[in-house]
Design a protein around this motif. Structure first.
Motif, mmCIF file in Angstrom:
data_model
loop_
_atom_site.group_PDB
_atom_site.id
_atom_site.type_symbol
_atom_site.label_atom_id
_atom_site.label_comp_id
_atom_site.label_asym_id
_atom_site.label_seq_id
_atom_site.Cartn_x
_atom_site.Cartn_y
_atom_site.Cartn_z
ATOM 1 N N ILE A 400 0.793 -1.142 -0.014
ATOM 2 C CA ILE A 400 -0.125 0.059 -0.158
ATOM 3 C C ILE A 400 1.046 1.243 -0.016
ATOM 4 N N LYS A 402 2.461 4.829 0.714
ATOM 5 C CA LYS A 402 2.438 5.565 2.092
ATOM 6 C C LYS A 402 1.225 6.461 2.298
ATOM 7 N N SER A 404 -1.652 6.394 0.911
ATOM 8 C CA SER A 404 -3.066 5.824 1.170
ATOM 9 C C SER A 404 -2.974 5.152 2.484
ATOM 10 N N LEU A 405 -2.147 4.939 3.566
ATOM 11 C CA LEU A 405 -2.179 4.399 4.655
ATOM 12 C C LEU A 405 -3.375 4.933 5.505
ATOM 13 N N ASP A 406 -3.458 6.262 5.482
ATOM 14 C CA ASP A 406 -4.325 6.883 6.302
ATOM 15 C C ASP A 406 -5.788 6.761 5.943
ATOM 16 N N ILE A 408 -7.067 4.017 4.028
ATOM 17 C CA ILE A 408 -7.366 2.648 3.407
ATOM 18 C C ILE A 408 -8.742 2.071 4.505
ATOM 19 N N VAL A 446 -0.930 -0.778 10.719
ATOM 20 C CA VAL A 446 -0.680 -1.557 9.482
ATOM 21 C C VAL A 446 0.636 -0.949 9.261
ATOM 22 N N LYS A 447 1.692 -1.931 8.385
ATOM 23 C CA LYS A 447 2.884 -1.529 7.920
ATOM 24 C C LYS A 447 2.722 -2.020 6.541
ATOM 25 N N SER A 448 3.373 -1.251 5.596
ATOM 26 C CA SER A 448 3.374 -1.833 4.226
ATOM 27 C C SER A 448 4.505 -1.106 3.480
ATOM 28 N N SER A 454 2.455 -6.157 3.108
ATOM 29 C CA SER A 454 1.660 -5.557 4.029
ATOM 30 C C SER A 454 1.547 -6.356 5.332
#
Length: 465
Positions: A400, A402, A404-406, A408, A446-448, A454
């Protein structure tokens, strides 16, 4: 407000000055009276020393007012039995009554200096009596002066008290005006700062005031203003999310309905005559209706989780058997993509709703498989950690970005819309996961890394409080 503070200060100061003036007047009057009594005792001591018993007592008594330079003073010589031997105001002593019952006489007989204030039976005026027991002559010497109470001293003190009161009042007015200004001005400044809240991005500039209470008000209003701004921003964000939700929901429902309508119109037109093709159309219509059903069910689930309106049945959920059931449902999908699934699941139970936990695992594991590379791997770990259920789902998929992490976990948010259309799904999976975690007061991280995969980590309380 400035006027109100000023007048209230003036009232307090006026009352304080009035009370202090009255108390001062009373105390000074009392001191003056005590000084008068001491002076009269001194006169009596002088008289005792100069009294000549061989001479006429009446003549000596009548001469005393001139000697002490006080024509209003009355001198009396009284025997130990109360008999009056001489009086400066009465020539015929025989008409004077026995004085043994007089308070000042009784006090003198007891060896003390007698003092009394009363109305004289002989002169018919109020008098201050002071007596002295003469051991040399075995007599009681008495001096009296007209006395109308402490008011006589008040009259003497009144001019100076009035001058002091006027000066104190003028000083009080000046101080009250300054105090009212020091209180009202900061409040005006605070009020001006509060009005900035109407601005889009207000910047508050509160000064340091000499009164801690005003600093507390300034601090509190600043904090409240920040909270209000934060709440407004949150409402705006929620409004935007709601608008996006309705737009996305309408689009997601419109797409399958358009497909269904198209298939039906083709069959109604008579263009499609082949039975095999008709059967294919029916299968597609069924699939689209199933997609709509899944979408509506997911929307309803998100709504129930947000409002917490639905009645939820809790029970002991054994995680390993539940994980096996979930993996069984994804077995075909994993085989088709040649995905390897590794499990590290310790025996652990959680007090929760079975359907919700199953839905959480379905979405996390389903995404790990769907968004993986062919021949990729999914690692699932479960264990109890600090009285919490720890779930980790890691994949070696597309990852994912970076930025877009906030987002998803937002409803209908898709990282790659083209890819998502091919894979399918309602776009509500991670939103459901987030709401389930929040329902149990848990945490999710989440870490991706794009192109590498991910890791989704969830912590849920083992026992619901």
């Amino acid at each position: 407000m400035k006027k109100a503070v000023f007048w209230k200060c003036m009232i307090v100061l006026f009352v304080a000055l009035s009370l202090s003036s009255a108390i001062s007047c009373f105390m000074i009057s009392r001191i003056l009276m005590e000084n008068t009594e001491e002076h009269m005792q001194y006169v009596l001591s002088f008289w005792d020393a100069s009294l000549d018993m061989d001479k006429d007592l009446q003549e000596q008594v009548e001469a005393l007012p001139q000697v002490v330079n006080n024509e209003k003073a009355r001198f009396t010589i009284i025997g130990l039995d109360g008999t009056v031997y001489a009086d400066s105001e009465v020539e015929d002593i025989s008409r004077m009554y026995d004085h043994s019952d007089r308070i000042e006489v009784q006090e003198a007989l007891e060896g003390e200096n007698g003092v009394a204030v009363r109305k004289s039976d002989t002169l018919d005026i109020s008098m201050l009596y002071v007596t002295h027991y003469s051991k040399n002559h075995q007599l009681i010497l008495r001096v009296a002066i007209p006395f109308i109470g402490l008011g006589v001293y008040v009259k003497l003190l009144l001019p100076s008290i009035l001058v002091s009161f006027i000066i104190s009042t003028l000083v009080a007015i000046s101080l009250a005006a300054r105090f009212a200004k020091t209180v009202a001005l900061p409040l005006k400044e605070i009020s001006r700062e509060i009005q900035k809240i109407q601005e889009a991005s207000p910047k508050f500039d509160y000064k340091e005031y000499p009164y801690p209470e005003l600093n507390i008000i300034a601090e509190t209003t600043a904090n409240m203003s920040k909270e209000i701004q934060s709440a407004i921003q949150k409402l705006e964000k929620e409004k935007t999310i709601r608008q996006e939700f309705f737009s996305n929901a309408s689009h997601e429902l419109k797409t399958p309905l358009t497909s269904v309508r198209g298939y039906i119109e083709l069959m109604e037109s008579g263009i499609v005559t082949d039975e095999a093709q008709k059967e294919e159309f029916f299968k597609r219509i069924k699939k689209e209706t199933e997609n709509m059903t899944h979408l509506i069910n997911d929307i309803l689930m998100v709504s129930r989780l947000e409002t917490k309106e639905a009645e939820v049945v809790f029970s002991e959920v054994r995680m390993y058997p539940l994980l096996q059931d979930v993996l069984t449902s994804f077995e075909t999908m994993a085989k088709n993509m040649n995905i390897t699934i590794k499990i590290d699941c310790k025996p652990v139970c959680i007090y929760a709703n079975l359907h919700q936990i199953q839905e959480l695992l379905n979405n996390l594991i389903g995404n790990a498989i769907k968004y993986n590379h062919p021949g990729g791997m999914v690692k699932i770990k479960m264990e109890e950690y600090q009285k919490k259920l720890y779930i980790s789902v890691a994949d070696t998929g597309v990852g994912i970005p970076k930025e877009s992490l906030d987002r998803i976990f937002e409803r209908f948010y898709r990282v790659d819309k083209g890819r998502n259309k091919k894979i399918g799904g309602t776009g509500l999976g991670l939103s459901i996961v987030k709401h389930i975690v929040q329902f149990y007061n848990g945490e999710i991280q989440v870490k991706s890394v794009v192109g590498k995969g991910s890791v989704f980590e969830v912590w849920l309380p083992i026992n619901r409080e």
